[in-house]
Each structure stands twice: as structure tokens, then as C-alpha cells.
Design an enzyme around this catalytic site. Structure first.
Site, PDB file in Angstrom:
ATOM      1  N   PHE A  28      39.634  40.341  38.411  1.00  0.00           N
ATOM      2  CA  PHE A  28      40.089  39.593  37.239  1.00  0.00           C
ATOM      3  C   PHE A  28      41.513  39.058  37.351  1.00  0.00           C
ATOM      4  O   PHE A  28      41.896  38.158  36.610  1.00  0.00           O
ATOM      5  CB  PHE A  28      39.975  40.447  35.974  1.00  0.00           C
ATOM      6  CG  PHE A  28      40.513  41.841  36.138  1.00  0.00           C
ATOM      7  CD1 PHE A  28      41.868  42.107  36.039  1.00  0.00           C
ATOM      8  CD2 PHE A  28      39.647  42.884  36.423  1.00  0.00           C
ATOM      9  CE1 PHE A  28      42.359  43.388  36.205  1.00  0.00           C
ATOM     10  CE2 PHE A  28      40.120  44.171  36.590  1.00  0.00           C
ATOM     11  CZ  PHE A  28      41.486  44.414  36.483  1.00  0.00           C
ATOM     12  N   LYS A  33      42.735  34.999  37.619  1.00  0.00           N
ATOM     13  CA  LYS A  33      42.695  34.113  36.450  1.00  0.00           C
ATOM     14  C   LYS A  33      43.257  34.744  35.176  1.00  0.00           C
ATOM     15  O   LYS A  33      43.291  34.113  34.133  1.00  0.00           O
ATOM     16  CB  LYS A  33      41.258  33.642  36.169  1.00  0.00           C
ATOM     17  CG  LYS A  33      40.714  32.771  37.278  1.00  0.00           C
ATOM     18  CD  LYS A  33      41.467  31.461  37.338  1.00  0.00           C
ATOM     19  CE  LYS A  33      40.925  30.574  38.441  1.00  0.00           C
ATOM     20  NZ  LYS A  33      41.713  29.370  38.615  1.00  0.00           N
ATOM     21  N   HIS A  34      43.708  35.992  35.238  1.00  0.00           N
ATOM     22  CA  HIS A  34      44.249  36.668  34.039  1.00  0.00           C
ATOM     23  C   HIS A  34      45.603  37.254  34.346  1.00  0.00           C
ATOM     24  O   HIS A  34      45.720  38.457  34.578  1.00  0.00           O
ATOM     25  CB  HIS A  34      43.291  37.755  33.566  1.00  0.00           C
ATOM     26  CG  HIS A  34      43.563  38.204  32.169  1.00  0.00           C
ATOM     27  ND1 HIS A  34      44.491  39.147  31.831  1.00  0.00           N
ATOM     28  CD2 HIS A  34      43.008  37.808  31.010  1.00  0.00           C
ATOM     29  CE1 HIS A  34      44.485  39.352  30.531  1.00  0.00           C
ATOM     30  NE2 HIS A  34      43.578  38.544  30.010  1.00  0.00           N
ATOM     31  N   PHE A  35      46.601  36.591  34.380  1.00  0.00           N
ATOM     32  CA  PHE A  35      46.821  35.156  34.246  1.00  0.00           C
ATOM     33  C   PHE A  35      47.553  34.671  35.486  1.00  0.00           C
ATOM     34  O   PHE A  35      48.365  35.413  36.036  1.00  0.00           O
ATOM     35  CB  PHE A  35      47.653  34.859  33.007  1.00  0.00           C
ATOM     36  CG  PHE A  35      46.912  35.152  31.723  1.00  0.00           C
ATOM     37  CD1 PHE A  35      45.998  34.254  31.222  1.00  0.00           C
ATOM     38  CD2 PHE A  35      47.131  36.332  31.017  1.00  0.00           C
ATOM     39  CE1 PHE A  35      45.333  34.500  30.026  1.00  0.00           C
ATOM     40  CE2 PHE A  35      46.472  36.590  29.833  1.00  0.00           C
ATOM     41  CZ  PHE A  35      45.568  35.683  29.333  1.00  0.00           C
ATOM     42  N   ASN A  70      47.863  40.381  34.570  1.00  0.00           N
ATOM     43  CA  ASN A  70      47.858  41.649  33.844  1.00  0.00           C
ATOM     44  C   ASN A  70      46.416  42.043  33.545  1.00  0.00           C
ATOM     45  O   ASN A  70      45.508  41.225  33.628  1.00  0.00           O
ATOM     46  CB  ASN A  70      48.700  41.560  32.574  1.00  0.00           C
ATOM     47  CG  ASN A  70      48.174  40.578  31.571  1.00  0.00           C
ATOM     48  OD1 ASN A  70      47.220  40.876  30.865  1.00  0.00           O
ATOM     49  ND2 ASN A  70      48.787  39.395  31.499  1.00  0.00           N
TER      50      ASN A  70
END
Length: 161
Positions: free
Chosen positions: A54, A57-59, A64
């Protein structure tokens, strides 16, 4: 047994805990159970490395851990406290609700230390509390309700025709 002093705790490595936890990669979100006292509590950890699925893309530029991942880590740990009871080994669990609070951002390289406690366990419903710490500081906490459908569904009255 009436008190927790009578109950013996044990640890589970990543391979052993899969006997008690239904999730698998990439959704297995605990790495180790340091101590579980069946029916009472479980504590352990999740290491968040930069190569988690994840983070890209986060972020972008400020990765985080998403709140849903943090909650799922707490939920998976507390289910270990129930699924280590002999009659519930490997049973499917279902998340019902949570009252959640985030207090510290979790970033790549952090180790989330998780402590969970069973507040009540009746009729296939687990009410429990979980805390997640990073470097000794509270990062996330939740009051959770989780069911074991094989038990819980037996207590739902049949629908009237």
C-alpha cells in the site's frame, strides 16, 4: 479458570499463528505473537517495511499506513486471543464494528507493537480493546466487536413466516 494467573501464555511465530488466523499474505497483518493467553489477551507486533503493497500510493512522497490497515492489525491480534481457545482453533471470524482513534502517524520502518484484551466473550461475540504503539507512543486504539459466525448464528432467532 477464574483468574488470569491460572492461565498460561505462549508465543506464536509467523508460521504457527497461521493455524489460528484465517488471513494470508498480503492480508495477514501481524508478524509475531509475543504472548497470547487464550480467552484473555494477545500481544505482538507488525513491522511496516517500505515494500508493503500500500505504500506506493498511500501517499506518494509521504507514505504512511492507512487507518484500515492499522485497524485490521489490531483486529487480527485480538482474534488470536479467541481462536487459540482449543474449541475455536482456525475458526472463521467476522469484523462487526469499531470505535477507533488515531494519535500518531505510522510510516515505513516503524514497528507497531500491539496489545489487545478481551473485554467479554459471549455467544460468539468478542468485545475487546486494542492498542498500537510506535516507539512506546500510542499510535492507534480501538474498541472492537468481532464474531465467530459458527457460534453467533446459533443465537439468532429464526425469521417468522
Amino acid at each position: 479458570m477464574s483468574n488470569t494467573e491460572d492461565k498460561k501464555g505462549f508465543s506464536l511465530d509467523i508460521v504457527e499463528l497461521q493455524d489460528y488466523q484465517q488471513n494470508r499474505y498480503p492480508y495477514l497483518l501481524i508478524d509475531h505473537v509475543d504472548e497470547v493467553i487464550p480467552g484473555v489477551s494477545a500481544k505482538g507486533f507488525k513491522n511496516f517495511t517500505f515494500n508493503e503493497w500500500f505504500f506506493p500510493k498511500h501517499f506518494e512522497g509521504a507514505p504512511n499506513v492507512p487507518g484500515a490497515i492499522q485497524l485490521e492489525s489490531l483486529a487480527q491480534m485480538i482474534t488470536i486471543a479467541i481462536t487459540t481457545l482449543p474449541e475455536l482453533k482456525g475458526k472463521t471470524t467476522r469484523f462487526i464494528s469499531a470505535d477507533l482513534k488515531f494519535t500518531k502517524e505510522i510510516v515505513p520502518g516503524n514497528k507497531l507493537e500491539i496489545e489487545t484484551k478481551v473485554d467479554s466473550w459471549k455467544r460468539g461475540l468478542l468485545h475487546g480493546t486494542g492498542f498500537g504503539y510506535v516507539d512506546g507512543e500510542l499510535a492507534v486504539q480501538a474498541k472492537m466487536v468481532i464474531s465467530v459466525p459458527d457460534i453467533f448464528l446459533k443465537f439468532i432467532p429464526p425469521k417468522k413466516k
